[in-house]
Design a protein around this motif. Structure first.
Motif, PDB file in Angstrom:
ATOM      1  N   VAL A 165      -7.814  12.313  -8.802  1.00 39.63           N
ATOM      2  CA  VAL A 165      -8.594  11.168  -9.606  1.00 39.63           C
ATOM      3  C   VAL A 165     -10.099  11.233  -9.018  1.00 39.63           C
ATOM      4  O   VAL A 165     -11.067  11.271  -9.400  1.00 39.63           O
ATOM      5  CB  VAL A 165      -7.824   9.943  -9.314  1.00 39.63           C
ATOM      6  CG1 VAL A 165      -8.650   8.696 -10.227  1.00 39.63           C
ATOM      7  CG2 VAL A 165      -6.409   9.800 -10.173  1.00 39.63           C
ATOM      8  N   ILE A 166     -10.096  10.931  -7.767  1.00 38.48           N
ATOM      9  CA  ILE A 166     -11.304  10.848  -6.884  1.00 38.48           C
ATOM     10  C   ILE A 166     -12.236  12.082  -6.950  1.00 38.48           C
ATOM     11  O   ILE A 166     -13.502  11.833  -7.551  1.00 38.48           O
ATOM     12  CB  ILE A 166     -10.992   9.945  -5.472  1.00 38.48           C
ATOM     13  CG1 ILE A 166     -10.280   8.761  -5.497  1.00 38.48           C
ATOM     14  CG2 ILE A 166     -12.646   9.727  -4.993  1.00 38.48           C
ATOM     15  CD1 ILE A 166     -10.959   7.524  -6.236  1.00 38.48           C
ATOM     16  N   LEU A 167     -11.582  13.173  -6.514  1.00 42.99           N
ATOM     17  CA  LEU A 167     -12.523  14.266  -6.229  1.00 42.99           C
ATOM     18  C   LEU A 167     -12.797  14.650  -7.573  1.00 42.99           C
ATOM     19  O   LEU A 167     -14.172  15.000  -7.812  1.00 42.99           O
ATOM     20  CB  LEU A 167     -11.748  15.367  -5.654  1.00 42.99           C
ATOM     21  CG  LEU A 167     -11.669  14.973  -3.997  1.00 42.99           C
ATOM     22  CD1 LEU A 167     -11.080  16.233  -3.416  1.00 42.99           C
ATOM     23  CD2 LEU A 167     -12.949  14.934  -3.642  1.00 42.99           C
ATOM     24  N   PRO A 168     -11.780  14.961  -8.689  1.00 46.85           N
ATOM     25  CA  PRO A 168     -12.567  15.202 -10.040  1.00 46.85           C
ATOM     26  C   PRO A 168     -13.641  14.295 -10.574  1.00 46.85           C
ATOM     27  O   PRO A 168     -14.434  14.650 -11.274  1.00 46.85           O
ATOM     28  CB  PRO A 168     -11.199  15.147 -10.785  1.00 46.85           C
ATOM     29  CG  PRO A 168     -10.182  15.287  -9.927  1.00 46.85           C
ATOM     30  CD  PRO A 168     -10.683  14.524  -8.550  1.00 46.85           C
ATOM     31  N   ALA A 169     -13.468  12.888 -10.438  1.00 45.20           N
ATOM     32  CA  ALA A 169     -14.549  12.094 -10.711  1.00 45.20           C
ATOM     33  C   ALA A 169     -15.871  12.269  -9.987  1.00 45.20           C
ATOM     34  O   ALA A 169     -16.880  12.032 -10.469  1.00 45.20           O
ATOM     35  CB  ALA A 169     -14.235  10.451 -10.385  1.00 45.20           C
TER      36      ALA A 169
ATOM     37  N   ALA B  47      -7.112  14.101 -14.166  1.00 45.30           N
ATOM     38  CA  ALA B  47      -7.221  12.908 -15.027  1.00 45.30           C
ATOM     39  C   ALA B  47      -8.656  12.573 -14.969  1.00 45.30           C
ATOM     40  O   ALA B  47      -9.056  11.461 -13.985  1.00 45.30           O
ATOM     41  CB  ALA B  47      -6.280  11.658 -14.646  1.00 45.30           C
ATOM     42  N   LEU B  48      -9.540  13.153 -15.670  1.00 41.27           N
ATOM     43  CA  LEU B  48     -10.734  13.117 -15.847  1.00 41.27           C
ATOM     44  C   LEU B  48     -11.308  11.818 -16.526  1.00 41.27           C
ATOM     45  O   LEU B  48     -10.806  11.190 -17.336  1.00 41.27           O
ATOM     46  CB  LEU B  48     -11.840  14.205 -16.225  1.00 41.27           C
ATOM     47  CG  LEU B  48     -11.720  15.652 -15.538  1.00 41.27           C
ATOM     48  CD1 LEU B  48     -12.338  16.512 -16.374  1.00 41.27           C
ATOM     49  CD2 LEU B  48     -12.275  15.333 -14.288  1.00 41.27           C
ATOM     50  N   SER B  49     -12.374  11.177 -16.249  1.00 43.38           N
ATOM     51  CA  SER B  49     -13.249  10.377 -16.980  1.00 43.38           C
ATOM     52  C   SER B  49     -14.122  10.947 -17.795  1.00 43.38           C
ATOM     53  O   SER B  49     -15.283  11.692 -17.574  1.00 43.38           O
ATOM     54  CB  SER B  49     -14.089   9.225 -16.369  1.00 43.38           C
ATOM     55  OG  SER B  49     -15.068   8.726 -17.149  1.00 43.38           O
TER      56      SER B  49
ATOM     57  N   LEU C 128       0.796  -1.180  -0.024  1.00 38.41           N
ATOM     58  CA  LEU C 128       0.144  -0.071   0.021  1.00 38.41           C
ATOM     59  C   LEU C 128       0.763   1.202  -0.045  1.00 38.41           C
ATOM     60  O   LEU C 128       0.628   2.075  -0.397  1.00 38.41           O
ATOM     61  CB  LEU C 128      -0.889  -0.037   1.199  1.00 38.41           C
ATOM     62  CG  LEU C 128      -2.274  -1.121   1.322  1.00 38.41           C
ATOM     63  CD1 LEU C 128      -2.725  -0.966   2.694  1.00 38.41           C
ATOM     64  CD2 LEU C 128      -3.182  -0.418   0.267  1.00 38.41           C
ATOM     65  N   GLY C 129       2.146   1.187   0.589  1.00 33.78           N
ATOM     66  CA  GLY C 129       3.007   2.150   0.568  1.00 33.78           C
ATOM     67  C   GLY C 129       3.498   2.734  -0.816  1.00 33.78           C
ATOM     68  O   GLY C 129       3.728   3.867  -1.017  1.00 33.78           O
ATOM     69  N   ALA C 130       3.278   1.866  -1.839  1.00 36.52           N
ATOM     70  CA  ALA C 130       3.705   2.396  -2.929  1.00 36.52           C
ATOM     71  C   ALA C 130       2.759   3.473  -3.763  1.00 36.52           C
ATOM     72  O   ALA C 130       2.921   4.257  -4.843  1.00 36.52           O
ATOM     73  CB  ALA C 130       3.663   1.234  -4.000  1.00 36.52           C
ATOM     74  N   ILE C 131       1.502   3.642  -3.436  1.00 36.23           N
ATOM     75  CA  ILE C 131       0.368   4.380  -3.796  1.00 36.23           C
ATOM     76  C   ILE C 131       0.432   5.776  -2.913  1.00 36.23           C
ATOM     77  O   ILE C 131       0.156   5.799  -1.661  1.00 36.23           O
ATOM     78  CB  ILE C 131      -1.161   3.662  -3.790  1.00 36.23           C
ATOM     79  CG1 ILE C 131      -0.994   2.319  -4.463  1.00 36.23           C
ATOM     80  CG2 ILE C 131      -1.980   4.744  -4.289  1.00 36.23           C
ATOM     81  CD1 ILE C 131      -0.375   2.177  -5.816  1.00 36.23           C
ATOM     82  N   ASP C 132       0.445   6.947  -3.874  1.00 37.21           N
ATOM     83  CA  ASP C 132       0.317   8.114  -3.034  1.00 37.21           C
ATOM     84  C   ASP C 132      -1.263   8.274  -3.093  1.00 37.21           C
ATOM     85  O   ASP C 132      -1.717   9.085  -3.979  1.00 37.21           O
ATOM     86  CB  ASP C 132       1.074   9.263  -3.742  1.00 37.21           C
ATOM     87  CG  ASP C 132       1.094  10.529  -2.866  1.00 37.21           C
ATOM     88  OD1 ASP C 132      -0.035  10.789  -2.393  1.00 37.21           O
ATOM     89  OD2 ASP C 132       1.896  11.481  -3.276  1.00 37.21           O
ATOM     90  N   PHE C 133      -1.883   7.917  -1.780  1.00 40.50           N
ATOM     91  CA  PHE C 133      -3.255   8.064  -2.075  1.00 40.50           C
ATOM     92  C   PHE C 133      -3.900   9.635  -1.757  1.00 40.50           C
ATOM     93  O   PHE C 133      -5.136   9.919  -2.238  1.00 40.50           O
ATOM     94  CB  PHE C 133      -3.976   7.349  -0.698  1.00 40.50           C
ATOM     95  CG  PHE C 133      -3.793   5.688  -1.029  1.00 40.50           C
ATOM     96  CD1 PHE C 133      -4.939   5.215  -1.733  1.00 40.50           C
ATOM     97  CD2 PHE C 133      -2.953   5.104  -0.591  1.00 40.50           C
ATOM     98  CE1 PHE C 133      -4.769   3.867  -2.017  1.00 40.50           C
ATOM     99  CE2 PHE C 133      -2.894   3.752  -0.552  1.00 40.50           C
ATOM    100  CZ  PHE C 133      -4.085   3.027  -1.301  1.00 40.50           C
TER     101      PHE C 133
ATOM    102  N   ILE D 247     -20.854  16.621 -11.885  1.00 39.73           N
ATOM    103  CA  ILE D 247     -21.645  17.562 -11.329  1.00 39.73           C
ATOM    104  C   ILE D 247     -21.524  19.086 -12.164  1.00 39.73           C
ATOM    105  O   ILE D 247     -22.405  19.550 -12.438  1.00 39.73           O
ATOM    106  CB  ILE D 247     -21.570  17.794  -9.993  1.00 39.73           C
ATOM    107  CG1 ILE D 247     -21.787  16.307  -9.241  1.00 39.73           C
ATOM    108  CG2 ILE D 247     -22.435  18.916  -9.177  1.00 39.73           C
ATOM    109  CD1 ILE D 247     -21.892  16.268  -7.635  1.00 39.73           C
ATOM    110  N   THR D 248     -20.289  19.389 -12.069  1.00 39.88           N
ATOM    111  CA  THR D 248     -19.890  20.749 -12.528  1.00 39.88           C
ATOM    112  C   THR D 248     -20.293  20.809 -14.010  1.00 39.88           C
ATOM    113  O   THR D 248     -21.096  21.752 -14.513  1.00 39.88           O
ATOM    114  CB  THR D 248     -18.422  21.041 -12.411  1.00 39.88           C
ATOM    115  OG1 THR D 248     -17.950  20.921 -11.085  1.00 39.88           O
ATOM    116  CG2 THR D 248     -18.132  22.452 -13.237  1.00 39.88           C
ATOM    117  N   ALA D 249     -20.096  19.764 -14.775  1.00 38.87           N
ATOM    118  CA  ALA D 249     -20.545  19.831 -16.242  1.00 38.87           C
ATOM    119  C   ALA D 249     -22.059  19.993 -16.518  1.00 38.87           C
ATOM    120  O   ALA D 249     -22.610  20.567 -17.306  1.00 38.87           O
ATOM    121  CB  ALA D 249     -19.856  18.577 -16.995  1.00 38.87           C
ATOM    122  N   GLY D 250     -22.813  19.000 -15.416  1.00 36.58           N
ATOM    123  CA  GLY D 250     -24.011  19.018 -15.426  1.00 36.58           C
ATOM    124  C   GLY D 250     -24.712  20.578 -15.251  1.00 36.58           C
ATOM    125  O   GLY D 250     -25.791  20.698 -16.031  1.00 36.58           O
TER     126      GLY D 250
END
Length: 393
Positions: free
Chosen positions: A138-142, A279-281, A126-131, A147-150
């Motif tokens: 990644v998560i917050l933009p997702a 990095a958006l979807s 787990l230490g390899a990932i910078d959460f 919502i913003t675009a909507g």
């Protein structure tokens, strides 16, 4: 296995992922103009391919997020090996192909992140990932971007219908927006290339850093930008007709003015996010825009059950691709034989999915050209006729 050979295999696999990303996400930009008759199917995907190619050269901020942000660096360099990156890419590609077969509008971006994270956790812990980076970029933009675009699409649709109110009650009456969609959908394709092609650039750069062939924090090399741009453009030109068919269900309720508003909101959100390295979807952003534009038109009603199914599909992508990437990483730990097994099994699965898809082939000849699966989430009634003003006595 020789390190150089592994790096070559990883780069080849990354470019194949870039190719699948192209045909997986074509519908985000071109389903609406195809549906409304603004562009013919083959012309639409050709235009999208060219603009994806151009967009890939506009920025490298997202690539830097992937190559120097998500995976931590330790004393011996970045905490992931080319073998683990190979495994992560297999997770992303297999999930992309499965969702393509099912016609599911999932996120290629989250498939990539999930595959890499799953492989890195198995290989380095787990230490390899910078959460922190994962959450912030990644998560917050997702969560926020759809919502913003909507909201932007909602306001734009309200404005479009207010300006053209005199056409209410006519069969369509807003044909000008059909042609404006050529511009707005082109902008989405350009934004897609700017955001999504960079993700593969970041993976290849991460591989070069992990192999000691490039210093951490350095810019993306020119040949990486060119090859990734070409790969995503070729994938886009393939059309992704199976995805377009699913994404198109519900277009009969969506009019050109809404399509224009949704595409403009999608492009604005993606381009702004690419500028700051989010990095958006594009699939999630496009879906949020469609729902927002639908709500912006009078007489619309959200089918929340359908919207919920779309949301569940989004939530599944990251862990599902992560699970496949983790499994491939476990096999890769066997060494040379593990890499060979991963490559052979991955090839068999991908080939099997492609062969299976031929049983019910979808092409530009029989695709249902409609707007987006998220369009199903919006039930739209016919616009009520404007009330006549009472005549003065």
């Amino acid at each position: 296995m020789d390190l150089t050979l592994i790096v070559v295999l990883v780069i080849a696999l990354a470019l194949f992922f870039d190719f699948t990303n192209g045909f997986h996400d074509t519908a985000n930009a071109m389903a609406t103009p195809i549906a409304t008759g603004a562009l013919r199917p083959k012309v639409a995907v050709a235009l999208a391919a060219v603009l994806n190619l151009v967009g890939a050269f506009l920025s490298t901020e997202v690539a830097k997020t992937i190559s120097g942000g998500i995976i931590r660096e330790g004393d011996g360099g970045v905490l992931i090996t080319p073998e683990l990156i190979f495994a992560g890419l297999i997770g992303a590609i297999v999930w992309n192909m499965i969702t393509w077969l099912l016609g599911l509008p999932s996120s290629s971006s989250h498939a990539l992140f999930g595959g890499l994270i799953g492989a890195a956790i198995v290989g380095a812990g787990l230490g390899a990932i910078d959460f922190g980076v994962v959450v912030s970029k990644v998560i917050l933009p997702a969560l926020l971007a759809p919502i913003t675009a909507g909201l932007i699409a909602y306001v734009a649709t309200k404005l479009a219908y207010a300006i053209t109110r005199r056409y209410d009650g006519k069969p369509d009456g807003r044909d000008g927006f059909r042609y404006a969609q050529v511009f707005s959908s082109s902008l989405v394709a350009l934004a897609h290339g700017t955001n999504d092609a960079q993700k593969t650039m970041g993976v290849i750069t991460l591989t070069l850093v992990a192999a000691g062939l490039q210093s951490a924090g350095s810019d993306v090399q020119w040949w990486v930008i060119v090859t990734c741009a070409i790969a995503i453009a070729l994938g886009t030109y393939m059309g992704g007709w199976r995805i377009i068919k699913t994404l198109g269900t519900g277009l009969t309720d969506v009019k050109p003015a809404q399509g224009f508003a949704a595409e403009t909101a999608t492009a604005a959100t993606i381009l702004a996010s690419s500028h700051v390295g989010f990095a958006l979807s594009t699939t999630q952003v496009a879906s949020g825009s469609v729902i927002g534009s639908g709500l912006g038109r009078r007489g619309s009603k959200v089918r929340w059950r359908t919207a919920g199914r779309i949301g569940i599909g989004w939530l599944m992508t990251l862990p599902a691709a992560g699970a496949v990437g983790a499994l491939a990483a476990l096999v890769a730990h066997l060494g040379v034989i593990g890499i060979i097994i991963d490559a052979v099994v991955g090839t068999i699965v991908i080939a099997g999915i492609f062969v299976w898809s031929r049983r019910s082939e979808v092409s530009h000849h029989n695709v249902i050209s409609e707007v987006a699966d998220s369009g199903r989430a919006v039930k739209i009634k016919r616009n009520p006729k404007p009330k006549k003003k009472a005549q003065k006595a």
